[in-house]
Design a protein around this motif. Structure first.
Motif, PDB file in Angstrom:
ATOM      1  N   GLU A  66       0.832  -1.208   0.000  1.00  0.00           N
ATOM      2  CA  GLU A  66       0.000   0.000   0.000  1.00  0.00           C
ATOM      3  C   GLU A  66       0.867   1.258   0.000  1.00  0.00           C
ATOM      4  N   ARG A  67       1.880   1.292   0.872  1.00  0.00           N
ATOM      5  CA  ARG A  67       2.776   2.458   0.932  1.00  0.00           C
ATOM      6  C   ARG A  67       3.521   2.671  -0.379  1.00  0.00           C
ATOM      7  N   SER A  68       3.758   1.584  -1.114  1.00  0.00           N
ATOM      8  CA  SER A  68       4.453   1.678  -2.400  1.00  0.00           C
ATOM      9  C   SER A  68       3.494   1.905  -3.564  1.00  0.00           C
ATOM     10  N   ALA A  69       2.209   2.088  -3.271  1.00  0.00           N
ATOM     11  CA  ALA A  69       1.176   2.333  -4.284  1.00  0.00           C
ATOM     12  C   ALA A  69       1.128   1.225  -5.339  1.00  0.00           C
ATOM     13  N   ILE A  70       1.301  -0.016  -4.894  1.00  0.00           N
ATOM     14  CA  ILE A  70       1.198  -1.165  -5.794  1.00  0.00           C
ATOM     15  C   ILE A  70      -0.222  -1.703  -5.685  1.00  0.00           C
ATOM     16  N   ALA A  71      -0.929  -1.703  -6.807  1.00  0.00           N
ATOM     17  CA  ALA A  71      -2.325  -2.147  -6.828  1.00  0.00           C
ATOM     18  C   ALA A  71      -2.385  -3.670  -6.786  1.00  0.00           C
ATOM     19  N   VAL A  72      -3.112  -4.190  -5.813  1.00  0.00           N
ATOM     20  CA  VAL A  72      -3.197  -5.626  -5.584  1.00  0.00           C
ATOM     21  C   VAL A  72      -4.616  -6.110  -5.868  1.00  0.00           C
ATOM     22  N   GLN A  73      -4.702  -7.164  -6.658  1.00  0.00           N
ATOM     23  CA  GLN A  73      -6.011  -7.787  -6.896  1.00  0.00           C
ATOM     24  C   GLN A  73      -6.331  -8.772  -5.771  1.00  0.00           C
ATOM     25  N   SER A  74      -5.335  -9.571  -5.379  1.00  0.00           N
ATOM     26  CA  SER A  74      -5.536 -10.487  -4.253  1.00  0.00           C
ATOM     27  C   SER A  74      -4.198 -10.840  -3.623  1.00  0.00           C
ATOM     28  N   LEU A  75      -4.266 -11.172  -2.342  1.00  0.00           N
ATOM     29  CA  LEU A  75      -3.084 -11.577  -1.589  1.00  0.00           C
ATOM     30  C   LEU A  75      -3.508 -12.721  -0.680  1.00  0.00           C
ATOM     31  N   THR A  76      -2.938 -13.898  -0.902  1.00  0.00           N
ATOM     32  CA  THR A  76      -3.214 -15.052  -0.061  1.00  0.00           C
ATOM     33  C   THR A  76      -1.882 -15.611   0.445  1.00  0.00           C
ATOM     34  N   LEU A  77      -1.969 -16.438   1.476  1.00  0.00           N
ATOM     35  CA  LEU A  77      -0.746 -16.926   2.100  1.00  0.00           C
ATOM     36  C   LEU A  77      -0.937 -18.341   2.607  1.00  0.00           C
ATOM     37  N   GLU A  78       0.059 -19.163   2.359  1.00  0.00           N
ATOM     38  CA  GLU A  78       0.195 -20.464   3.014  1.00  0.00           C
ATOM     39  C   GLU A  78       1.535 -20.443   3.729  1.00  0.00           C
ATOM     40  N   SER A  79       1.542 -20.898   4.979  1.00  0.00           N
ATOM     41  CA  SER A  79       2.775 -20.939   5.749  1.00  0.00           C
ATOM     42  C   SER A  79       2.924 -22.312   6.371  1.00  0.00           C
ATOM     43  N   ASP A  80       4.159 -22.794   6.418  1.00  0.00           N
ATOM     44  CA  ASP A  80       4.467 -24.069   7.047  1.00  0.00           C
ATOM     45  C   ASP A  80       5.397 -23.829   8.223  1.00  0.00           C
ATOM     46  N   GLY A  81       5.086 -24.465   9.345  1.00  0.00           N
ATOM     47  CA  GLY A  81       5.960 -24.459  10.506  1.00  0.00           C
ATOM     48  C   GLY A  81       6.521 -25.852  10.705  1.00  0.00           C
ATOM     49  N   ILE A  82       7.824 -25.957  10.882  1.00  0.00           N
ATOM     50  CA  ILE A  82       8.482 -27.250  11.070  1.00  0.00           C
ATOM     51  C   ILE A  82       8.980 -27.350  12.514  1.00  0.00           C
ATOM     52  N   VAL A  83       8.510 -28.396  13.204  1.00  0.00           N
ATOM     53  CA  VAL A  83       8.947 -28.671  14.572  1.00  0.00           C
ATOM     54  C   VAL A  83       9.747 -29.967  14.556  1.00  0.00           C
ATOM     55  N   ASP A  84      10.956 -29.909  15.048  1.00  0.00           N
ATOM     56  CA  ASP A  84      11.829 -31.073  15.114  1.00  0.00           C
ATOM     57  C   ASP A  84      11.668 -31.736  16.483  1.00  0.00           C
ATOM     58  N   VAL A  85      11.660 -33.069  16.470  1.00  0.00           N
ATOM     59  CA  VAL A  85      11.638 -33.825  17.721  1.00  0.00           C
ATOM     60  C   VAL A  85      12.878 -34.719  17.737  1.00  0.00           C
ATOM     61  N   THR A  86      13.808 -34.391  18.609  1.00  0.00           N
ATOM     62  CA  THR A  86      15.019 -35.177  18.772  1.00  0.00           C
ATOM     63  C   THR A  86      15.186 -35.478  20.255  1.00  0.00           C
ATOM     64  N   ASN A  87      15.333 -36.763  20.584  1.00  0.00           N
ATOM     65  CA  ASN A  87      15.476 -37.187  21.987  1.00  0.00           C
ATOM     66  C   ASN A  87      14.347 -36.650  22.861  1.00  0.00           C
TER      67      ASN A  87
END
Length: 151
Positions: A66-87
């Protein structure tokens, strides 16, 4: 100026019990997730950390666009969190954000490149990412496309 955020929690017993949290508009059940040997009721710290990082990232990116005046039609997001289990020790290793940014039709390659640069910059500008720095690797893998012109 400091902003104070307050959370209240209630827990009903031992490790495999459940509880609730409330903070502003957030009101939910909590427990240890099933894959980690818990009852899987409501949400859990791992999902909440991912949620905090993801919402901070997408809001930061939207503000930068928005501050850069870039016109956006849509913005979606997928995020992955990785949790390690050791011992039998659980460690949050990484969070990867994969935003899909569709720019409004008619924008040129220069704008697309700027939007991609902002998508990477938003990751390091988010206050949650800064809080995790040195403990959890956070990265962004954006996809930026320009919408087709309507005939």
């Amino acid at each position: 100026m400091n902003h104070v955020f307050r959370l209240t929690a209630q827990w009903d017993g031992g490790r495999n019990s459940s509880g609730t949290i409330e903070s502003g508009e957030l009101k939910t059940a909590i427990s240890i997730p099933e894959p980690m040997g818990g009852p899987g009721i409501g949400t859990n710290p791992d999902e909440m950390l991912l949620g905090a990082a993801s919402t901070c990232y997408i809001i930061t990116l939207a503000a930068m666009l928005e501050r850069s005046a870039i016109a956006v039609q849509s913005l979606t997001l997928e995020s992955d969190g990785i949790v390690d289990v050791t011992n039998n020790i659980f460690t949050y290793k990484s969070i990867t954000h994969r935003p899909l940014l569709v720019l409004a039709a008619g924008q040129d390659e220069e704008v697309r490149v700027k939007a991609e640069r902002l998508a990477h910059k938003a990751e390091s500008s988010c206050m949650i990412t800064r809080a995790l720095q040195g403990n959890v690797d956070v990265s962004a893998e954006p996809t930026i496309v320009v919408a087709e012109q309507a005939d």
